[in-house]
Design a protein around this motif. Structure first.
Motif, mmCIF file in Angstrom:
data_model
loop_
_atom_site.group_PDB
_atom_site.id
_atom_site.type_symbol
_atom_site.label_atom_id
_atom_site.label_comp_id
_atom_site.label_asym_id
_atom_site.label_seq_id
_atom_site.Cartn_x
_atom_site.Cartn_y
_atom_site.Cartn_z
ATOM 1 N N ASP A 118 18.747 -107.111 24.180
ATOM 2 C CA ASP A 118 19.116 -108.518 24.095
ATOM 3 C C ASP A 118 20.031 -108.754 22.900
ATOM 4 O O ASP A 118 20.352 -107.829 22.152
ATOM 5 C CB ASP A 118 17.873 -109.417 24.036
ATOM 6 N N TRP A 119 20.474 -109.971 22.741
ATOM 7 C CA TRP A 119 21.455 -110.287 21.702
ATOM 8 C C TRP A 119 20.912 -110.043 20.299
ATOM 9 O O TRP A 119 21.662 -109.654 19.395
ATOM 10 C CB TRP A 119 21.943 -111.724 21.860
ATOM 11 N N LYS A 120 19.611 -110.261 20.109
ATOM 12 C CA LYS A 120 19.030 -110.034 18.784
ATOM 13 C C LYS A 120 19.021 -108.547 18.435
ATOM 14 O O LYS A 120 19.253 -108.168 17.275
ATOM 15 C CB LYS A 120 17.613 -110.603 18.728
ATOM 16 N N GLU A 121 18.777 -107.704 19.422
ATOM 17 C CA GLU A 121 18.824 -106.263 19.174
ATOM 18 C C GLU A 121 20.244 -105.814 18.843
ATOM 19 O O GLU A 121 20.460 -104.968 17.966
ATOM 20 C CB GLU A 121 18.286 -105.514 20.391
ATOM 21 N N SER A 122 21.222 -106.399 19.527
ATOM 22 C CA SER A 122 22.614 -106.030 19.242
ATOM 23 C C SER A 122 23.027 -106.491 17.845
ATOM 24 O O SER A 122 23.794 -105.809 17.154
ATOM 25 C CB SER A 122 23.551 -106.626 20.295
ATOM 26 N N LEU A 123 22.527 -107.642 17.412
ATOM 27 C CA LEU A 123 22.838 -108.131 16.073
ATOM 28 C C LEU A 123 22.247 -107.209 15.015
ATOM 29 O O LEU A 123 22.865 -106.973 13.966
ATOM 30 C CB LEU A 123 22.314 -109.561 15.902
ATOM 31 N N TYR A 124 21.080 -106.674 15.279
ATOM 32 C CA TYR A 124 20.497 -105.680 14.370
ATOM 33 C C TYR A 124 21.377 -104.440 14.290
ATOM 34 O O TYR A 124 21.644 -103.921 13.197
ATOM 35 C CB TYR A 124 19.097 -105.297 14.847
ATOM 36 N N LEU A 129 14.680 -104.004 14.666
ATOM 37 C CA LEU A 129 15.261 -104.097 15.998
ATOM 38 C C LEU A 129 14.546 -105.162 16.829
ATOM 39 O O LEU A 129 13.337 -105.101 17.042
ATOM 40 C CB LEU A 129 15.151 -102.739 16.700
ATOM 41 N N GLY A 130 15.297 -106.165 17.290
ATOM 42 C CA GLY A 130 14.735 -107.213 18.135
ATOM 43 C C GLY A 130 14.135 -108.380 17.384
ATOM 44 O O GLY A 130 13.718 -109.360 17.996
ATOM 45 N N GLN A 131 14.088 -108.313 16.058
ATOM 46 C CA GLN A 131 13.494 -109.391 15.263
ATOM 47 C C GLN A 131 14.584 -110.182 14.563
ATOM 48 O O GLN A 131 15.444 -109.617 13.880
ATOM 49 C CB GLN A 131 12.530 -108.828 14.220
ATOM 50 N N LEU A 132 14.571 -111.500 14.721
ATOM 51 C CA LEU A 132 15.527 -112.376 14.055
ATOM 52 C C LEU A 132 14.801 -113.163 12.983
ATOM 53 O O LEU A 132 13.805 -113.831 13.251
ATOM 54 C CB LEU A 132 16.170 -113.337 15.058
ATOM 55 N N GLY A 133 15.290 -113.075 11.766
ATOM 56 C CA GLY A 133 14.693 -113.829 10.676
ATOM 57 C C GLY A 133 15.589 -114.995 10.304
ATOM 58 O O GLY A 133 16.760 -114.811 9.963
ATOM 59 N N GLN A 143 20.288 -106.701 5.149
ATOM 60 C CA GLN A 143 19.235 -107.702 5.219
ATOM 61 C C GLN A 143 19.244 -108.516 3.932
ATOM 62 O O GLN A 143 19.852 -108.130 2.935
ATOM 63 C CB GLN A 143 17.860 -107.051 5.381
ATOM 64 N N PHE A 144 18.533 -109.627 3.944
ATOM 65 C CA PHE A 144 18.354 -110.434 2.749
ATOM 66 C C PHE A 144 16.954 -110.181 2.196
ATOM 67 O O PHE A 144 15.998 -110.896 2.522
ATOM 68 C CB PHE A 144 18.557 -111.925 3.070
ATOM 69 N N ILE A 145 16.825 -109.139 1.402
ATOM 70 C CA ILE A 145 15.545 -108.802 0.789
ATOM 71 C C ILE A 145 15.775 -108.383 -0.656
ATOM 72 O O ILE A 145 16.837 -107.869 -1.013
ATOM 73 C CB ILE A 145 14.809 -107.679 1.547
ATOM 74 N N VAL A 146 14.767 -108.586 -1.490
ATOM 75 C CA VAL A 146 14.857 -108.237 -2.907
ATOM 76 C C VAL A 146 15.056 -106.731 -3.058
ATOM 77 O O VAL A 146 14.403 -105.932 -2.385
ATOM 78 C CB VAL A 146 13.589 -108.689 -3.648
ATOM 79 N N GLY A 147 15.968 -106.367 -3.928
ATOM 80 C CA GLY A 147 16.257 -104.966 -4.194
ATOM 81 C C GLY A 147 17.429 -104.422 -3.413
ATOM 82 O O GLY A 147 17.958 -103.365 -3.751
ATOM 83 N N ALA A 148 17.845 -105.138 -2.380
ATOM 84 C CA ALA A 148 18.977 -104.692 -1.565
ATOM 85 C C ALA A 148 20.275 -105.280 -2.108
ATOM 86 O O ALA A 148 20.266 -106.316 -2.779
ATOM 87 C CB ALA A 148 18.781 -105.116 -0.112
#
Length: 490
Positions: free
Chosen positions: A369-375, A12-16, A393-398
């Motif tokens: 904020d917009w990043k939280e809404s995107l999450y 939440l709130g983090q954009l990668g 998300q883009f992570i190994v195993g998902a």
């Protein structure tokens, strides 16, 4: 294998922003590698592949959206009838439309096929659906979603009171029997398929407390526990609905659901507008998630949803369009409205403090904020549905579940649709570097429409969504069991 830019929200709130990365997916749709293209391992993997899907400059991949609340039959009259209160609106529009679709398989298939197409066009990869009370009609809904390659949680409505005389189940016993029967029939649609190819899952769906007897609710709670079934409903949505329950039951919505065994870690409750912070703590303890539908709340609730308080209490929250109580099927709209409503709430808090002479505590902001809404629209929605860890998300195993977003035309260097990048337009994409500012601009200004897309995306059949929201085909790989879908042309 894919090479280019990827964007996701790990929390939440983090954009990668993963610039020039390599992403590899196995045959069942799981991500087995992701890393910078310049790394030795990425170079080795690239050299071992005869072909690589290259994401051009000006384009990035984003996880598809999760819509946690949508009334499929109400798509029939989307965008009308929003001048009434909730209970009046149900009688004047919702029940009639649902009964009409239940009486016509041809109309049902037409509505649901078009609904699936619109979901594809707007980047929705998974959806939690309310259907109607007739089993066969809901099986048509499931088939239409399956044919479109959408991961769908399909709910046959259960309701044995307070509806139109011709649109209600005759008893709690018959309603429970029909719910169990639908679960079996829905599961049988894909029983011959491998787990990673399955798209559809049945969901127990008591419409809401006013239309369900105590016997029906308790029976559904028991059925959910015995068979590990998901549950969805509406809770504490509108003032007239809340007062109805208080007068009829002498209880709050949350008490009725809890006593019936319907507040579980497999439950998603829509709206929850009239819940307070102590109630959010109860939901968090139960593991029950909330589908936040800001647009329909503006029409049918007398107060805004306490989103920040719910998140601070540890409640899992995703977004819903709530067609047709909300008129826009695009989760982009839900994201924007969620931020807008939260900012108004925060502004009101400051005004109240100013009126009382108090100084607002900046650590208790009510806005998101917009990043939280995107999450909330991606990984948060997947988490609220209880899907496989890492989904969205883009992570190994998902599981790999992506949409393609094009913000700049590679040939002209101009922004797509309503996007303009005037400072850099003359340079084209030769010096392209994806930034948080560019993603935010897309979040604010991206619109929808159909356009062509390069054939390079077709072989992998991913979900394509430009800033101008073009789609040609897509692959949706749901949490828990990824799958391979066929191509879908808009």
């Amino acid at each position: 294998m894919w090479r280019g830019d990827f964007v996701h929200c790990p929390s939440l709130g983090q954009l990668g922003i993963l610039r020039d990365h390599v992403l590899e997916v196995d045959k069942k749709g799981f991500m087995v590698y992701i890393g910078p293209a310049s790394s030795p391992e990425a170079e080795t993997r690239l050299n071992s592949r005869a072909s690589v899907n290259r994401i051009p400059p000006g384009t990035f991949l984003l996880p598809t959206f999760y819509d946690l609340h949508l009334h499929a039959p109400q798509f029939l009259y989307q965008g009308t009838g929003l001048h009434l209160s909730l209970m009046e609106w149900l009688n004047a529009y919702a029940f009639k439309a649902e009964e009409r679709i239940d009486s016509s398989p041809i109309l049902a298939r037409r509505v649901y096929t078009r609904l699936a197409r619109r979901l594809v066009e707007h980047g929705t990869g998974a959806v939690l659906l309310f259907g109607t009370i007739r089993e066969d009609t809901n099986l048509i809904l499931a088939e239409c979603m399956k044919d479109a390659g959408i991961r769908a949680f399909v709910g046959k409505l259960s309701m044995d009171k307070n509806s139109r005389p011709t649109y209600v189940e005759m008893s709690a016993e018959r309603a429970l029997s029909a719910a169990a029967s639908f679960v079996d029939k829905c599961r049988s649609l894909e029983s011959a398929m491998d787990p990673h190819e399955r798209l559809i899952e049945p969901v127990l769906t008591p419409r809401f407390v006013p239309t369900c007897s105590e016997e029906l609710l308790v029976g559904l709670g028991r059925l959910s526990e015995e068979r590990g079934l998901r549950v969805q409903s509406h809770m504490a949505e509108a003032l007239d609905q809340v007062e109805w329950v208080r007068q009829e039951r002498g209880l709050e919505d949350i008490d009725v659901f809890e006593q019936s065994g319907l507040l579980t870690s497999r439950t998603v409750q829509a709206h929850c507008t009239f819940l307070d912070p102590p109630s959010f703590l109860r939901l968090a303890q139960k593991g029950t998630a909330i589908a936040h539908c800001p647009l329909s709340n503006a029409y049918f609730s007398a107060a805004p949803f306490r989103l920040r308080e719910a998140l601070n209490s540890g409640v899992k929250v995703g977004l819903g369009t709530d067609i047709a109580g909300g008129y826009d099927i695009d989760i982009m709209s839900a994201m924007r409205h969620a931020v807008t409503v939260s900012r108004i709430r925060e502004g009101s808090r400051h005004l109240e403090c100013a009126a009382s002479g108090a100084r607002p505590n900046e650590h208790k902001s009510l806005s998101i904020d917009w990043k939280e809404s995107l999450y909330l629209a991606t990984a948060g929605g997947a988490d609220a549905l209880g899907l496989r860890a890492g989904t969205g998300q883009f992570i190994v195993g998902a599981p790999f579940d992506a949409q393609c977003i094009k913000v700049v035309d590679e040939e002209t260097g101009r922004g797509i649709g309503s996007l303009d990048f005037l400072d850099n337009e003359s340079a084209g994409t030769s010096a392209w570097s994806l930034s948080e500012e560019i993603v935010e601009k897309w979040w604010c200004l991206g619109d929808s429409g159909i356009a062509s897309i390069s054939d390079q995306y077709t072989p992998c059949s991913i979900h394509s969504r430009h800033c101008h929201l073009s789609r040609l085909s897509f692959q949706l790989l749901p949490a828990g069991e990824p799958y391979n879908s066929g191509q879908v042309s808009p």
